[in-house]
Design a protein around this motif. Structure first.
Motif, PDB file in Angstrom:
ATOM      1  N   GLY A  22      40.956  35.794  34.519  1.00 47.73           N
ATOM      2  CA  GLY A  22      39.984  35.514  35.571  1.00 47.73           C
ATOM      3  C   GLY A  22      38.718  34.834  35.105  1.00 47.73           C
ATOM      4  N   GLU A  23      38.570  34.638  33.799  1.00 50.23           N
ATOM      5  CA  GLU A  23      37.335  34.036  33.285  1.00 50.23           C
ATOM      6  C   GLU A  23      37.164  32.588  33.733  1.00 50.23           C
ATOM      7  OE1 GLU A  23      35.206  35.724  29.701  1.00 50.23           O
ATOM      8  OE2 GLU A  23      37.082  34.910  28.907  1.00 50.23           O
ATOM      9  N   SER A  24      35.914  32.163  33.756  1.00 52.45           N
ATOM     10  CA  SER A  24      35.609  30.790  34.166  1.00 52.45           C
ATOM     11  C   SER A  24      34.781  30.067  33.113  1.00 52.45           C
ATOM     12  CB  SER A  24      34.865  30.792  35.503  1.00 52.45           C
ATOM     13  OG  SER A  24      33.658  31.508  35.395  1.00 52.45           O
ATOM     14  N   GLY A  25      35.008  30.370  31.880  1.00 51.92           N
ATOM     15  CA  GLY A  25      34.215  29.791  30.804  1.00 51.92           C
ATOM     16  C   GLY A  25      34.362  28.287  30.692  1.00 51.92           C
ATOM     17  N   GLU A  26      33.403  27.685  30.037  1.00 55.49           N
ATOM     18  CA  GLU A  26      33.413  26.233  29.867  1.00 55.49           C
ATOM     19  C   GLU A  26      34.371  25.804  28.771  1.00 55.49           C
ATOM     20  OE1 GLU A  26      29.970  24.056  30.165  1.00 55.49           O
ATOM     21  OE2 GLU A  26      29.030  25.395  31.596  1.00 55.49           O
ATOM     22  N   ASP A  27      34.506  26.592  27.718  1.00 49.86           N
ATOM     23  CA  ASP A  27      35.400  26.231  26.624  1.00 49.86           C
ATOM     24  C   ASP A  27      36.863  26.325  27.033  1.00 49.86           C
ATOM     25  OD1 ASP A  27      33.223  25.892  24.988  1.00 49.86           O
ATOM     26  OD2 ASP A  27      33.369  27.890  24.106  1.00 49.86           O
ATOM     27  N   GLN A  28      37.210  27.427  27.658  1.00 50.92           N
ATOM     28  CA  GLN A  28      38.593  27.679  28.039  1.00 50.92           C
ATOM     29  C   GLN A  28      38.647  28.198  29.475  1.00 50.92           C
ATOM     30  OE1 GLN A  28      39.761  30.546  25.078  1.00 50.92           O
ATOM     31  NE2 GLN A  28      40.126  29.001  23.536  1.00 50.92           N
ATOM     32  N   PRO A  29      38.378  27.348  30.458  1.00 52.25           N
ATOM     33  CA  PRO A  29      38.403  27.837  31.838  1.00 52.25           C
ATOM     34  C   PRO A  29      39.812  28.262  32.238  1.00 52.25           C
ATOM     35  CG  PRO A  29      38.171  25.458  31.803  1.00 52.25           C
ATOM     36  CD  PRO A  29      38.084  25.927  30.380  1.00 52.25           C
ATOM     37  N   ARG A  30      39.871  29.352  32.962  1.00 48.18           N
ATOM     38  CA  ARG A  30      41.154  29.828  33.442  1.00 48.18           C
ATOM     39  C   ARG A  30      41.095  29.906  34.968  1.00 48.18           C
ATOM     40  NH1 ARG A  30      40.422  31.789  28.220  1.00 48.18           N
ATOM     41  NH2 ARG A  30      39.215  33.602  28.777  1.00 48.18           N
ATOM     42  N   LEU A  31      41.167  31.075  35.578  1.00 43.63           N
ATOM     43  CA  LEU A  31      41.225  31.178  37.031  1.00 43.63           C
ATOM     44  C   LEU A  31      39.861  31.096  37.713  1.00 43.63           C
ATOM     45  CD1 LEU A  31      43.967  33.929  37.324  1.00 43.63           C
ATOM     46  CD2 LEU A  31      44.211  31.469  37.704  1.00 43.63           C
ATOM     47  N   ARG A  32      38.801  31.307  36.972  1.00 42.23           N
ATOM     48  CA  ARG A  32      37.420  31.188  37.489  1.00 42.23           C
ATOM     49  C   ARG A  32      37.108  32.209  38.586  1.00 42.23           C
ATOM     50  NH1 ARG A  32      35.497  25.824  35.798  1.00 42.23           N
ATOM     51  NH2 ARG A  32      37.273  24.703  34.988  1.00 42.23           N
ATOM     52  N   TRP A  33      37.602  33.420  38.423  1.00 47.22           N
ATOM     53  CA  TRP A  33      37.339  34.469  39.413  1.00 47.22           C
ATOM     54  C   TRP A  33      36.021  35.175  39.146  1.00 47.22           C
ATOM     55  CZ3 TRP A  33      42.912  36.850  39.341  1.00 47.22           C
ATOM     56  CH2 TRP A  33      43.739  36.090  40.178  1.00 47.22           C
ATOM     57  N   TRP A  34      35.565  35.208  37.899  1.00 49.06           N
ATOM     58  CA  TRP A  34      34.259  35.798  37.571  1.00 49.06           C
ATOM     59  C   TRP A  34      33.575  34.890  36.567  1.00 49.06           C
ATOM     60  CZ3 TRP A  34      38.266  39.101  38.731  1.00 49.06           C
ATOM     61  CH2 TRP A  34      39.260  39.234  37.758  1.00 49.06           C
ATOM     62  N   SER A  35      32.266  34.951  36.568  1.00 50.53           N
ATOM     63  CA  SER A  35      31.455  34.036  35.754  1.00 50.53           C
ATOM     64  C   SER A  35      31.246  34.575  34.351  1.00 50.53           C
ATOM     65  CB  SER A  35      30.100  33.800  36.432  1.00 50.53           C
ATOM     66  OG  SER A  35      30.299  33.189  37.668  1.00 50.53           O
ATOM     67  N   THR A  36      32.312  34.639  33.604  1.00 46.58           N
ATOM     68  CA  THR A  36      32.203  35.069  32.209  1.00 46.58           C
ATOM     69  C   THR A  36      32.888  34.049  31.313  1.00 46.58           C
ATOM     70  OG1 THR A  36      34.241  36.375  32.291  1.00 46.58           O
ATOM     71  CG2 THR A  36      32.169  37.531  32.796  1.00 46.58           C
ATOM     72  N   ASP A  37      32.461  34.052  30.069  1.00 45.67           N
ATOM     73  CA  ASP A  37      33.060  33.211  29.028  1.00 45.67           C
ATOM     74  C   ASP A  37      33.035  34.028  27.741  1.00 45.67           C
ATOM     75  OD1 ASP A  37      34.127  31.053  27.680  1.00 45.67           O
ATOM     76  OD2 ASP A  37      32.221  30.025  27.432  1.00 45.67           O
TER      77      ASP A  37
END
Length: 191
Positions: A22-37
């Motif tokens: 669910g992470e939405s990090g800039e390096d390795q964006p995935r599902l972008r459900w929460w604003s963590t990296d």
């Protein structure tokens, strides 16, 4: 209800893998459900590796799990009776406490999360949406209806909490832009 270590480990594997996905990090964006990296080389991993050299892998996963739990709780609050909902990150007080204790025990044992929870390494080996969706779709596909709080599974939770979690994870499909908060309405069946 007392769960075995194996049951707790299976539930933790699903919770941590979904939190990671669910992470939405800039390096390795995935599902972008929460604003963590947190679980990426140049995100939280770099910071936690310096701060907590022995437990940084657990720390990064605990942060994304907490972000997932908070997102899940926020979605449940849109229901008129949020305490009656069973979700991926709210399985009832007794089970949630056992999961907390098991996470602490595994962390203190010193093994990396992927070693302590073998299924976790396979789920998090490399981000690929198709592979992740296949991983989620294990088991019987649950029937769901859309509600303000998310996707409600229309039947009662199975008596086995591991199967409950598997069905909740499967109900994340189809993948949406926002966390769909799969849940059961009847909390008494799990507690």
């Amino acid at each position: 209800m007392h769960l075995s270590q194996g049951q707790l480990d299976q539930i933790l594997t699903v919770q941590l893998a979904v939190a990671w996905a669910g992470e939405s990090g800039e390096d390795q964006p995935r599902l972008r459900w929460w604003s963590t990296d947190m679980v990426s080389e140049f995100g939280g991993q770099d910071l936690f590796e310096r701060l907590l050299p022995n437990t940084w892998e657990w720390a990064t996963l605990e942060v994304v799990r907490e972000a997932a739990r908070r997102t899940d709780a926020k979605a449940r609050k849109r229901d008129s009776q949020p305490d009656r909902l069973v979700s991926l990150y709210r399985l009832g007080f007794e089970v949630d406490e056992q999961l907390r204790d098991r996470r602490r025990e595994l962390k203190q044992a010193g093994a990396a999360p992927q070693a302590a929870l073998p299924g976790l390494g396979a789920a998090m080996a490399h981000w690929d949406p198709v592979t992740f969706q296949k991983w989620l779709s294990q088991g019987e596909k649950p029937k769901t209806v859309k509600e303000p709080s998310g996707r409600r599974l229309t039947n009662h939770p199975p008596p086995d909490p591991v199967e409950t979690v598997r069905r909740l994870a499967h109900a994340l499909l189809p993948i949406s832009d926002n966390y769909p908060c799969p849940h059961y309405r009847d909390a008494s069946a799990v507690e």
